[in-house]
Motif scaffolding. Structure first.
Motif, PDB file in Angstrom:
ATOM      1  N   SER A 232       0.772  -1.142   0.157  1.00  0.00           N
ATOM      2  CA  SER A 232      -0.152   0.143  -0.134  1.00  0.00           C
ATOM      3  C   SER A 232       0.772   1.375  -0.099  1.00  0.00           C
ATOM      4  O   SER A 232       0.452   2.194  -0.744  1.00  0.00           O
ATOM      5  CB  SER A 232      -0.921  -0.123   1.218  1.00  0.00           C
ATOM      6  OG  SER A 232      -1.723  -0.996   1.025  1.00  0.00           O
ATOM      7  N   GLU A 233       1.884   1.379   0.762  1.00  0.00           N
ATOM      8  CA  GLU A 233       2.586   2.551   1.117  1.00  0.00           C
ATOM      9  C   GLU A 233       3.549   2.605  -0.302  1.00  0.00           C
ATOM     10  O   GLU A 233       3.746   3.845  -0.942  1.00  0.00           O
ATOM     11  CB  GLU A 233       3.604   2.171   1.961  1.00  0.00           C
ATOM     12  CG  GLU A 233       2.928   2.540   3.376  1.00  0.00           C
ATOM     13  CD  GLU A 233       2.255   3.862   3.489  1.00  0.00           C
ATOM     14  OE1 GLU A 233       2.764   4.829   3.243  1.00  0.00           O
ATOM     15  OE2 GLU A 233       0.950   3.696   4.107  1.00  0.00           O
ATOM     16  N   LEU A 234       4.126   1.367  -1.025  1.00  0.00           N
ATOM     17  CA  LEU A 234       4.589   1.480  -2.151  1.00  0.00           C
ATOM     18  C   LEU A 234       3.598   2.249  -3.315  1.00  0.00           C
ATOM     19  O   LEU A 234       3.996   3.141  -3.972  1.00  0.00           O
ATOM     20  CB  LEU A 234       4.972   0.304  -2.868  1.00  0.00           C
ATOM     21  CG  LEU A 234       5.515   0.351  -4.202  1.00  0.00           C
ATOM     22  CD1 LEU A 234       7.005   1.118  -4.411  1.00  0.00           C
ATOM     23  CD2 LEU A 234       5.887  -1.092  -4.659  1.00  0.00           C
ATOM     24  N   ALA A 235       2.376   1.979  -3.485  1.00  0.00           N
ATOM     25  CA  ALA A 235       1.516   2.500  -4.422  1.00  0.00           C
ATOM     26  C   ALA A 235       1.288   4.055  -3.894  1.00  0.00           C
ATOM     27  O   ALA A 235       1.080   4.836  -4.705  1.00  0.00           O
ATOM     28  CB  ALA A 235       0.046   1.740  -4.270  1.00  0.00           C
ATOM     29  N   ILE A 236       0.985   4.176  -2.637  1.00  0.00           N
ATOM     30  CA  ILE A 236       0.923   5.487  -2.361  1.00  0.00           C
ATOM     31  C   ILE A 236       2.062   6.336  -2.610  1.00  0.00           C
ATOM     32  O   ILE A 236       2.248   7.665  -3.383  1.00  0.00           O
ATOM     33  CB  ILE A 236       0.853   5.770  -0.929  1.00  0.00           C
ATOM     34  CG1 ILE A 236      -0.665   5.145  -0.337  1.00  0.00           C
ATOM     35  CG2 ILE A 236       0.716   7.302  -0.334  1.00  0.00           C
ATOM     36  CD1 ILE A 236      -1.040   5.009   0.906  1.00  0.00           C
ATOM     37  N   LEU A 237       3.594   5.976  -2.378  1.00  0.00           N
ATOM     38  CA  LEU A 237       4.527   6.608  -2.816  1.00  0.00           C
ATOM     39  C   LEU A 237       4.905   6.725  -4.386  1.00  0.00           C
ATOM     40  O   LEU A 237       5.464   7.589  -4.649  1.00  0.00           O
ATOM     41  CB  LEU A 237       5.836   6.068  -2.171  1.00  0.00           C
ATOM     42  CG  LEU A 237       5.896   6.402  -0.485  1.00  0.00           C
ATOM     43  CD1 LEU A 237       6.797   5.404   0.242  1.00  0.00           C
ATOM     44  CD2 LEU A 237       6.172   7.936  -0.469  1.00  0.00           C
ATOM     45  N   CYS A 238       4.379   5.742  -4.981  1.00  0.00           N
ATOM     46  CA  CYS A 238       4.482   6.188  -6.506  1.00  0.00           C
ATOM     47  C   CYS A 238       3.483   7.204  -6.944  1.00  0.00           C
ATOM     48  O   CYS A 238       3.761   7.974  -7.793  1.00  0.00           O
ATOM     49  CB  CYS A 238       3.866   4.703  -7.321  1.00  0.00           C
ATOM     50  SG  CYS A 238       5.155   3.306  -7.197  1.00  0.00           S
ATOM     51  N   THR A 239       2.344   7.335  -6.247  1.00  0.00           N
ATOM     52  CA  THR A 239       1.437   8.366  -6.649  1.00  0.00           C
ATOM     53  C   THR A 239       1.948   9.582  -6.096  1.00  0.00           C
ATOM     54  O   THR A 239       1.890  10.826  -7.153  1.00  0.00           O
ATOM     55  CB  THR A 239       0.177   8.115  -6.035  1.00  0.00           C
ATOM     56  OG1 THR A 239      -0.758   6.837  -6.416  1.00  0.00           O
ATOM     57  CG2 THR A 239      -1.059   9.415  -6.326  1.00  0.00           C
TER      58      THR A 239
ATOM     59  N   ASN B 216      -9.725  -2.511  -5.300  1.00  0.00           N
ATOM     60  CA  ASN B 216      -9.203  -1.879  -4.185  1.00  0.00           C
ATOM     61  C   ASN B 216      -7.880  -1.062  -4.348  1.00  0.00           C
ATOM     62  O   ASN B 216      -7.673   0.118  -3.867  1.00  0.00           O
ATOM     63  CB  ASN B 216      -9.021  -2.489  -2.851  1.00  0.00           C
ATOM     64  CG  ASN B 216     -10.366  -3.221  -2.297  1.00  0.00           C
ATOM     65  OD1 ASN B 216     -11.430  -2.708  -2.559  1.00  0.00           O
ATOM     66  ND2 ASN B 216     -10.279  -4.232  -1.338  1.00  0.00           N
ATOM     67  N   LEU B 217      -7.124  -1.584  -5.135  1.00  0.00           N
ATOM     68  CA  LEU B 217      -5.731  -1.155  -5.511  1.00  0.00           C
ATOM     69  C   LEU B 217      -6.119   0.268  -6.224  1.00  0.00           C
ATOM     70  O   LEU B 217      -5.544   1.118  -6.015  1.00  0.00           O
ATOM     71  CB  LEU B 217      -4.709  -2.079  -6.022  1.00  0.00           C
ATOM     72  CG  LEU B 217      -3.599  -1.411  -6.890  1.00  0.00           C
ATOM     73  CD1 LEU B 217      -2.809  -0.693  -5.824  1.00  0.00           C
ATOM     74  CD2 LEU B 217      -2.683  -2.500  -7.761  1.00  0.00           C
ATOM     75  N   VAL B 218      -6.915   0.013  -7.362  1.00  0.00           N
ATOM     76  CA  VAL B 218      -7.325   1.123  -8.152  1.00  0.00           C
ATOM     77  C   VAL B 218      -8.029   2.249  -7.494  1.00  0.00           C
ATOM     78  O   VAL B 218      -7.800   3.501  -7.617  1.00  0.00           O
ATOM     79  CB  VAL B 218      -8.208   0.606  -9.353  1.00  0.00           C
ATOM     80  CG1 VAL B 218      -8.991   1.747 -10.045  1.00  0.00           C
ATOM     81  CG2 VAL B 218      -7.498  -0.360 -10.219  1.00  0.00           C
ATOM     82  N   GLY B 219      -8.863   1.700  -6.267  1.00  0.00           N
ATOM     83  CA  GLY B 219      -9.545   2.550  -5.418  1.00  0.00           C
ATOM     84  C   GLY B 219      -8.494   3.507  -4.641  1.00  0.00           C
ATOM     85  O   GLY B 219      -8.498   4.749  -4.446  1.00  0.00           O
TER      86      GLY B 219
END
Length: 186
Positions: free
Chosen positions: A67-74, A152-155
């Motif tokens: 989750s944090e990886l996805a957030i930091l990518c964003t 949920n990842l897309v969300g």
């Protein structure tokens, strides 16, 4: 915390604003760092967004590391100063490598040690760069994480894009933030 928005004071807050603040402070976050003092100028948006955010941060089915990886990518894609500042230490504590995050920050392809991290990055890259996800990456994600978690990842990515846009438009800095991870240019 700097901001383009008018100063917000709890003492002069409406009852709707106070309700939202209370929900945020007693929820899993426990603080107002991030977009919340921007959104509080629209209590209905703040209320709905903070509830969605709590789910996207804590209930997606992804590990905290992913989750944090996805957030930091964003955060890196949007060059969101406060989002990066807030989530970088959480990502490190969750097991992400500093050199990988530095590559993300500098918009370089990271060299991941874990295949699940590579998959998250590939998914995010495809979505943000092409505005779609290839069949190959989609199938890999569904096989690895399941349909529900991919939804949920897309969300999560959509929510943290909203966060990044809010922080960027309203020029919000995180509490205690002095150095900026990205050039501060409009």
């Amino acid at each position: 915390m700097s901001s383009r928005l008018p100063h917000f004071s709890v003492e002069s807050a409406s009852s709707e604003q106070k309700d939202v603040l209370q929900a945020i402070l007693t929820g899993p976050r426990g603080n107002l760092n991030g977009p919340f003092l921007s959104w509080i100028h629209s209590p209905e948006l703040a209320s709905r967004a903070q509830e969605l955010g709590a789910f996207c941060r804590y209930g997606t089915g992804l590990s905290l590391r992913l989750s944090e990886l996805a957030i930091l990518c964003t955060a890196a894609k949007w060059k969101s100063q406060a989002e990066w500042y807030i989530h970088y230490p959480i990502g490190i504590d969750a097991g992400l490598k500093a050199d990988v995050l530095e590559d993300l920050r500098l918009d370089r392809a990271p060299k991941f040690e874990n295949s699940d991290e590579t998959l998250i990055w590939r998914f995010v890259e495809d979505l943000y760069e092409k505005k779609r996800v290839s069949d190959e990456i989609y199938q890999e994600a569904v096989t690895s994480f399941g349909v529900k978690t991919v939804v949920n990842l897309v969300g999560l990515l959509g929510y943290y894009t909203l966060v990044a846009m809010s922080l960027n438009v309203f020029d919000v800095r995180a509490d205690g933030q002095i150095e900026l991870p990205f050039p501060d240019t409009p």
